[in-house]
Scaffold this motif. Structure first.
Motif, PDB file in Angstrom:
ATOM      1  N   HIS A 175       0.829  -1.206   0.000  1.00  0.00           N
ATOM      2  CA  HIS A 175       0.000   0.000   0.000  1.00  0.00           C
ATOM      3  C   HIS A 175       0.866   1.260   0.000  1.00  0.00           C
ATOM      4  O   HIS A 175       0.554   2.242  -0.687  1.00  0.00           O
ATOM      5  N   ARG A 176       1.952   1.220   0.751  1.00  0.00           N
ATOM      6  CA  ARG A 176       2.826   2.395   0.828  1.00  0.00           C
ATOM      7  C   ARG A 176       3.471   2.694  -0.531  1.00  0.00           C
ATOM      8  O   ARG A 176       3.543   3.844  -0.960  1.00  0.00           O
ATOM      9  N   ALA A 177       3.931   1.630  -1.220  1.00  0.00           N
ATOM     10  CA  ALA A 177       4.564   1.826  -2.524  1.00  0.00           C
ATOM     11  C   ALA A 177       3.566   2.349  -3.544  1.00  0.00           C
ATOM     12  O   ALA A 177       3.883   3.218  -4.366  1.00  0.00           O
ATOM     13  N   VAL A 178       2.346   1.833  -3.514  1.00  0.00           N
ATOM     14  CA  VAL A 178       1.315   2.289  -4.448  1.00  0.00           C
ATOM     15  C   VAL A 178       0.941   3.735  -4.156  1.00  0.00           C
ATOM     16  O   VAL A 178       0.753   4.551  -5.078  1.00  0.00           O
ATOM     17  N   ALA A 179       0.825   4.094  -2.864  1.00  0.00           N
ATOM     18  CA  ALA A 179       0.507   5.476  -2.494  1.00  0.00           C
ATOM     19  C   ALA A 179       1.560   6.443  -3.016  1.00  0.00           C
ATOM     20  O   ALA A 179       1.242   7.517  -3.544  1.00  0.00           O
ATOM     21  N   ALA A 183      -5.798   6.876   1.771  1.00  0.00           N
ATOM     22  CA  ALA A 183      -6.646   6.849   0.586  1.00  0.00           C
ATOM     23  C   ALA A 183      -6.521   5.525  -0.157  1.00  0.00           C
ATOM     24  O   ALA A 183      -7.519   4.941  -0.603  1.00  0.00           O
ATOM     25  N   VAL A 184      -5.294   5.027  -0.287  1.00  0.00           N
ATOM     26  CA  VAL A 184      -5.082   3.751  -0.977  1.00  0.00           C
ATOM     27  C   VAL A 184      -5.654   2.603  -0.159  1.00  0.00           C
ATOM     28  O   VAL A 184      -6.342   1.716  -0.689  1.00  0.00           O
ATOM     29  N   SER A 185      -5.404   2.614   1.144  1.00  0.00           N
ATOM     30  CA  SER A 185      -5.922   1.544   2.008  1.00  0.00           C
ATOM     31  C   SER A 185      -7.440   1.575   2.078  1.00  0.00           C
ATOM     32  O   SER A 185      -8.085   0.524   2.196  1.00  0.00           O
ATOM     33  N   GLY A 186      -8.016   2.774   1.993  1.00  0.00           N
ATOM     34  CA  GLY A 186      -9.467   2.869   2.016  1.00  0.00           C
ATOM     35  C   GLY A 186     -10.097   2.271   0.775  1.00  0.00           C
ATOM     36  O   GLY A 186     -11.156   1.648   0.844  1.00  0.00           O
ATOM     37  N   ALA A 187      -9.458   2.466  -0.380  1.00  0.00           N
ATOM     38  CA  ALA A 187      -9.995   1.923  -1.632  1.00  0.00           C
ATOM     39  C   ALA A 187      -9.764   0.427  -1.739  1.00  0.00           C
ATOM     40  O   ALA A 187     -10.628  -0.318  -2.225  1.00  0.00           O
ATOM     41  N   PHE A 188      -8.593  -0.041  -1.274  1.00  0.00           N
ATOM     42  CA  PHE A 188      -8.236  -1.461  -1.354  1.00  0.00           C
ATOM     43  C   PHE A 188      -7.623  -1.863  -0.016  1.00  0.00           C
ATOM     44  O   PHE A 188      -6.400  -1.786   0.162  1.00  0.00           O
ATOM     45  N   PRO A 189      -8.446  -2.282   0.941  1.00  0.00           N
ATOM     46  CA  PRO A 189      -7.963  -2.520   2.299  1.00  0.00           C
ATOM     47  C   PRO A 189      -6.915  -3.620   2.433  1.00  0.00           C
ATOM     48  O   PRO A 189      -6.086  -3.570   3.330  1.00  0.00           O
ATOM     49  N   THR A 190      -6.942  -4.608   1.562  1.00  0.00           N
ATOM     50  CA  THR A 190      -6.021  -5.739   1.699  1.00  0.00           C
ATOM     51  C   THR A 190      -5.021  -5.766   0.546  1.00  0.00           C
ATOM     52  O   THR A 190      -5.240  -5.172  -0.515  1.00  0.00           O
ATOM     53  N   ARG A 191      -3.940  -6.492   0.767  1.00  0.00           N
ATOM     54  CA  ARG A 191      -2.947  -6.653  -0.300  1.00  0.00           C
ATOM     55  C   ARG A 191      -3.535  -7.453  -1.461  1.00  0.00           C
ATOM     56  O   ARG A 191      -3.243  -7.182  -2.633  1.00  0.00           O
TER      57      ARG A 191
END
Length: 409
Positions: free
Chosen positions: A245-249, A258-266
C-alpha cells in the motif's frame, strides 16, 4: 555438534521447504519465520547451513535445476530409437503436458528467471539452465529431423506455456486449448503452410464467456482506476514482493489512507492490478505497430519486437512484467485463475497484426497462430532475462528471427 547425517537432513528439509514456498508464494514467501514454522528449526538455521537467505535461494534453485535436468534426461532417453518425424506432435504434447503437471520445479526456475530480470544474484544459474534447455531441444529436433531453428521455438514455447495456461490446467477446456495450441505449433514447425488443423475455438470461447473486461472497467471507476494503474506499475517494476500500500501510495501521489481505504487488503491491490491490465488488454502487448499494408522481412520485425520488449538498458516494460507476475499469481491462487483467463485469451492481439504484415509463407494465418507467436515471444523474453541487460536486445532479435522463420517462414 550435529552429525553429518543430521546436518544434511536439516539442510535438505530447508531446501525442500524453500522450494514449496517459491512454487506456491514466490520469493516474498521465503522468510525465516515461515521456514522455522514449517521445518521446526530455529530461525538461525538458514545462516548456519547457507550463510544467509541468498545462499538458501541459490541452493534451492540448483536443486530445481537438477530436477529439471532429470526430467529432460528421461524424455531424451525416448529419442534413442530415432522416432519418425510424424511422431513429433504426440511426443511434444506429452512433454509439455508432463512439464505442466510437474510444475513445482519449473515454477521455482520460473521464479529464478523473474529474479534474474531485475537482479544479477542468480543470473549465472539462469544462463546455465537456459543453455541446458536449449541443448535438450536441439537434441529432440535433430532426432525428429526437424529444421534446426525449431529448437529455439520449442524451448521458448515450453518456457512460456506454464504461465499462460496456469500450471496444471484446472478446467477441461484449458487442457483442450493447450493441446490444440501444441498441435498447431507442431504443424507449423513441421513445415505446414496455409490452412491447417486447429480452429482457435477454445481461445475464442474463453474470451466470449469471461466478460471480465467489462467487469474490470466497472470496478475501476473514479479514483480506483488511478490506484489500480499505479499498482500495476509497482508490480511490474518491483514484483509481487514490492506491491505494498505504501509503494502504491507513493506511485499514485495519494495518502496511504486513501489507498488503504480503496483497497484494504494486499489481495485487493493484486486484483486491482489484474483489473487494470484486463481493462487495457489491447494496449498491454509487444508495443509493435507495423506499417499498415507493408509486408516486411521477419528479421526486421524481430528487431522491432526486441526493441519493444527491452529498452536500451535491457529493462523490460513494467506493464509486461506485471502481466507476467499476475499470470504467475493465478497459478498459485485458485480464486485468480478465472480472472487470468481473459488475460490468456487476449494474448496475441498485436501479434495478429504483426503476422499480417510479415513476409512469410504461412497464408492465411489466424488467431491461433497469433497466440503461438505471443507464447514464443514471451518465452524468448524470459530466456533473455538470463543474459546481462546490455546483451538482451541483440540476443532476443536473433532468437526471434530464428523461431519465427521456423514457424512461419
Amino acid at each position: 555438534m550435529q552429525s553429518n547425517a543430521a546436518s544434511f537432513s536439516a539442510r535438505d528439509r530447508l531446501i525442500a521447504t524453500a522450494s514449496e514456498l517459491l512454487a506456491t508464494g514466490g520469493l516474498r514467501s521465503v522468510t525465516a519465520r515461515a521456514l522455522a514454522e514449517l521445518t521446526g528449526q530455529s530461525a538461525s538455521a538458514v545462516n548456519y547451513h547457507f550463510a544467509g537467505r541468498e545462499g538458501l535461494l541459490a541452493a534451492t534453485f540448483e536443486a530445481a535445476a537438477t530436477q529439471a535436468a532429470e526430467y529432460r534426461g528421461a524424455w531424451a532417453s525416448s529419442l534413442a530409437a530415432a522416432p519418425p518425424r510424424e511422431a513429433f506432435s504426440g511426443w511434444y504434447a506429452a512433454v509439455i503436458l508432463q512439464r505442466v503437471a510437474a510444475a513445482p520445479a519449473f515454477l521455482v526456475l520460473r521464479e529464478m528467471r523473474h529474479d534474474a530480470a531485475r537482479s544479477s544474484a542468480h543470473r549465472g544459474l539462469a544462463r546455465r539452465e537456459l543453455e541446458a534447455s536449449d541443448a535438450f531441444w536441439r537434441q529432440a529436433v535433430a532426432a525428429f529431423q526437424l529444421p534446426p531453428g525449431a529448437a529455439e521455438a520449442c524451448a521458448d514455447f515450453a518456457e512460456a506455456i506454464l504461465g499462460i495456461h496456469g500450471g496444471a490446467p484446472d478446467y477441461p477446456d484449458q487442457t483442450a486449448w493447450l493441446i490444440e495450441t501444441v498441435h498447431r505449433h507442431c504443424a507449423r514447425l513441421g513445415g505446414a503452410r496455409g490452412p491447417t488443423r486447429g480452429w482457435d475455438g477454445w481461445r475464442q470461447l474463453a474470451r466470449a464467456r469471461s466478460g471480465l473486461a467489462e467487469r474490470a472497467e466497472a470496478r475501476l471507476a473514479g479514483g480506483a482506476g488511478r490506484i489500480a494503474a499505479a499498482a500495476a506499475e509497482v508490480l511490474g517494476r518491483e514484483g509481487l514482493a514490492g506491491l505494498t500500500h505504501r509503494a502504491v501510495a507513493a506511485e499514485v501521489g495519494l495518502s496511504l489512507a486513501a489507498v488503504s481505504g480503496a483497497f484494504p487488503t494486499r489481495a485487493g491491490l493484486v486484483r486491482a492490478a489484474f483489473d487494470h491490465l484486463i481493462a487495457s488488454i489491447h494496449t498491454v502487448r509487444s508495443g509493435v505497430v507495423p506499417d499498415p499494408g507493408v509486408r516486411r522481412p521477419i528479421a526486421e520485425l524481430a528487431v522491432e519486437m526486441a526493441e519493444a520488449l527491452f529498452d536500451a538498458d535491457g529493462a523490460a516494460p513494467p506493464g509486461l512484467l506485471a502481466l507476467d507476475e499476475l499470470l504467475t499469481a493465478a497459478i498459485r491462487e485458485p480464486d485468480l485463475r478465472r480472472d487470468a483467463e481473459d488475460l490468456r485469451a487476449s494474448r496475441g492481439e498485436n501479434s495478429a497484426t504483426l503476422l499480417l504484415r510479415m513476409n512469410h509463407a504461412t497464408d492465411p494465418v489466424d488467431g491461433l497462430d497469433a497466440h503461438i507467436l505471443s507464447i514464443v515471444a514471451t518465452g524468448a523474453m524470459r530466456s533473455a532475462y538470463a543474459l546481462e541487460p546490455s546483451a538482451r536486445r541483440a540476443w532476443l532479435a536473433k532468437r526471434l528471427t530464428t523461431s519465427l522463420a521456423a514457424l512461419f517462414g
